[in-house]
Motif scaffolding. Sequence first.
Motif, PDB file in Angstrom:
ATOM      1  N   GLU A   4       6.890   9.394  -4.628  1.00  0.00           N
ATOM      2  CA  GLU A   4       6.296  10.359  -3.715  1.00  0.00           C
ATOM      3  C   GLU A   4       4.990   9.862  -3.111  1.00  0.00           C
ATOM      4  O   GLU A   4       4.334  10.599  -2.394  1.00  0.00           O
ATOM      5  N   ARG A   7       1.397   6.938   2.296  1.00  0.00           N
ATOM      6  CA  ARG A   7       0.867   5.728   2.943  1.00  0.00           C
ATOM      7  C   ARG A   7      -0.337   6.177   3.770  1.00  0.00           C
ATOM      8  O   ARG A   7      -0.278   7.177   4.485  1.00  0.00           O
ATOM      9  N   PHE A   8      -1.401   5.424   3.674  1.00  0.00           N
ATOM     10  CA  PHE A   8      -2.653   5.832   4.304  1.00  0.00           C
ATOM     11  C   PHE A   8      -3.281   4.667   5.058  1.00  0.00           C
ATOM     12  O   PHE A   8      -3.215   3.526   4.613  1.00  0.00           O
TER      13      PHE A   8
ATOM     14  N   ASN B   7      -1.295   0.095   6.862  1.00  0.00           N
ATOM     15  CA  ASN B   7      -1.264   1.235   5.948  1.00  0.00           C
ATOM     16  C   ASN B   7      -1.014   0.787   4.521  1.00  0.00           C
ATOM     17  O   ASN B   7      -0.442  -0.275   4.272  1.00  0.00           O
ATOM     18  N   PHE B   8      -1.475   1.601   3.622  1.00  0.00           N
ATOM     19  CA  PHE B   8      -1.576   1.214   2.214  1.00  0.00           C
ATOM     20  C   PHE B   8      -1.176   2.376   1.317  1.00  0.00           C
ATOM     21  O   PHE B   8      -1.366   3.532   1.689  1.00  0.00           O
ATOM     22  N   MET B   9      -0.691   2.036   0.133  1.00  0.00           N
ATOM     23  CA  MET B   9      -0.689   3.041  -0.922  1.00  0.00           C
ATOM     24  C   MET B   9      -2.130   3.164  -1.410  1.00  0.00           C
ATOM     25  O   MET B   9      -2.890   2.200  -1.331  1.00  0.00           O
ATOM     26  N   VAL B  10      -2.478   4.341  -1.885  1.00  0.00           N
ATOM     27  CA  VAL B  10      -3.835   4.540  -2.391  1.00  0.00           C
ATOM     28  C   VAL B  10      -3.748   5.056  -3.827  1.00  0.00           C
ATOM     29  O   VAL B  10      -2.966   5.965  -4.119  1.00  0.00           O
ATOM     30  N   ARG B  44      -1.150   7.121  -8.167  1.00  0.00           N
ATOM     31  CA  ARG B  44      -1.148   7.042  -6.706  1.00  0.00           C
ATOM     32  C   ARG B  44      -1.234   8.396  -6.033  1.00  0.00           C
ATOM     33  O   ARG B  44      -0.701   9.399  -6.535  1.00  0.00           O
ATOM     34  N   LEU B  45      -1.873   8.398  -4.868  1.00  0.00           N
ATOM     35  CA  LEU B  45      -1.998   9.630  -4.072  1.00  0.00           C
ATOM     36  C   LEU B  45      -0.694   9.949  -3.358  1.00  0.00           C
ATOM     37  O   LEU B  45      -0.003   9.057  -2.874  1.00  0.00           O
ATOM     38  N   LYS B  46      -0.408  11.247  -3.264  1.00  0.00           N
ATOM     39  CA  LYS B  46       0.716  11.707  -2.445  1.00  0.00           C
ATOM     40  C   LYS B  46       0.219  11.927  -1.011  1.00  0.00           C
ATOM     41  O   LYS B  46      -0.983  12.130  -0.780  1.00  0.00           O
ATOM     42  N   GLN B  47       1.179  11.917  -0.080  1.00  0.00           N
ATOM     43  CA  GLN B  47       0.793  12.138   1.325  1.00  0.00           C
ATOM     44  C   GLN B  47       0.102  13.500   1.455  1.00  0.00           C
ATOM     45  O   GLN B  47       0.544  14.476   0.844  1.00  0.00           O
ATOM     46  N   PHE B  80      -1.564  -5.953  -5.174  1.00  0.00           N
ATOM     47  CA  PHE B  80      -0.172  -5.863  -4.726  1.00  0.00           C
ATOM     48  C   PHE B  80       0.662  -5.484  -5.938  1.00  0.00           C
ATOM     49  O   PHE B  80       0.620  -6.178  -6.961  1.00  0.00           O
ATOM     50  N   ARG B  81       1.382  -4.382  -5.838  1.00  0.00           N
ATOM     51  CA  ARG B  81       2.199  -3.935  -6.979  1.00  0.00           C
ATOM     52  C   ARG B  81       3.226  -5.004  -7.322  1.00  0.00           C
ATOM     53  O   ARG B  81       3.808  -5.626  -6.441  1.00  0.00           O
ATOM     54  N   LYS B  87       3.646  -5.846   2.541  1.00  0.00           N
ATOM     55  CA  LYS B  87       3.000  -4.617   3.014  1.00  0.00           C
ATOM     56  C   LYS B  87       3.377  -3.414   2.139  1.00  0.00           C
ATOM     57  O   LYS B  87       2.527  -2.607   1.776  1.00  0.00           O
ATOM     58  N   GLU B  88       4.657  -3.316   1.779  1.00  0.00           N
ATOM     59  CA  GLU B  88       5.120  -2.161   0.983  1.00  0.00           C
ATOM     60  C   GLU B  88       4.451  -2.099  -0.381  1.00  0.00           C
ATOM     61  O   GLU B  88       4.400  -1.037  -0.999  1.00  0.00           O
ATOM     62  N   GLU B  90       1.309  -3.203  -1.023  1.00  0.00           N
ATOM     63  CA  GLU B  90      -0.149  -3.307  -0.961  1.00  0.00           C
ATOM     64  C   GLU B  90      -0.801  -1.964  -1.286  1.00  0.00           C
ATOM     65  O   GLU B  90      -0.436  -0.925  -0.738  1.00  0.00           O
ATOM     66  N   ILE B  92      -4.649   0.045  -2.204  1.00  0.00           N
ATOM     67  CA  ILE B  92      -6.106   0.081  -2.353  1.00  0.00           C
ATOM     68  C   ILE B  92      -6.433   1.248  -3.272  1.00  0.00           C
ATOM     69  O   ILE B  92      -5.878   2.343  -3.132  1.00  0.00           O
TER      70      ILE B  92
END
Lengths: 147, 160
Positions: A4, A7-8, B7-10, B44-47, B80-81, B87-88, B90, B92
């Motif tokens: 879930e 992407r930011f 764009n990044f996962m956070v 990880r943050l959700k959207q 990087f996971r 990119k997928e 990456e 921060i």
Amino acid sequence: MDNEEGRFNFAIGAIIENSEGEILLIKRSPDNSPGNIWDVVGGGIQQFENPFDALTREIREETGIEEFEIIKMLGVFHNYEIDGFQERIWVTYWCKTNESSVRLSHEHVEYCWAKPEKALEISSHKDITINIIRFIEEKQKLGYSIG
Amino acid sequence: MYVENANFMVAVTAIIENDVGEILLIKRRPEAEFPNCWEDVGGRLKQSESPEEGLRREIKEETGIVDIEIVKPLTVFHIFRNNIKKKENELIGISYWCKTRTSKVILSNEHTDYQWLTPEDAIKVTDHPALMKYLRIQMAEKQQIEKVIFENTKGDIIHG
């Protein structure tokens, strides 16, 4: 593990302090969105770019300042997706430099070194004002008087 | 604007301090990547979730703790996971300093053990280089040292 996660867009910025205890604000050009507001230095981290490399790059691009040191982290901000812009997280650091000459890029039209209290007066954007307040609080915690 | 497509996962992680100044470490499952590693709390943050909301959610999920004061962010990290430079993968992350008045912890099934340690002992116990860095920054912030030392972010591991 869930899938879930969002992407930011991620940006990094700085309250840059000079040797006189003044901080640097730069005014966004009118065709920048939002335009004409006093901003802190900073911008988006590029794909595969280390955040600290991005900070160095943005400071050089937007101000021409080459040498600075990072003192502390100040804040984390979050802007929701608006007008097609991706949801953005941005973080700020307190940086110090001995350089006072500034060379703006085309994204900004004016700059000003201001004492923190003066910077608070000219800031018209909530997030920028919060950054200046955090900077003042961090200085005060270290025993500096502001003014 | 030239970076719109980046764009990044956070991730958000927490150095959680109790009222006697000890820090919470939790132990990863033997089946996880980095098995049995002592780590800090986070995920990880959700959207559309703000970093502080995500931090409170992760702390609650992984430790059961809801009495949390977010003191301040300490630093950011970049990884990087699974160590795959795509990119997928990456990510921060933001490491925060938090305080709680409770020492009672209820683990999720992601972790098998926990302990409260002084920051000095936590640095000795963890083999997680990034966590050692956040602990040193937390100690420097608490002692109000003028300049926090930010080392490079290489060697950071994931939170998942």
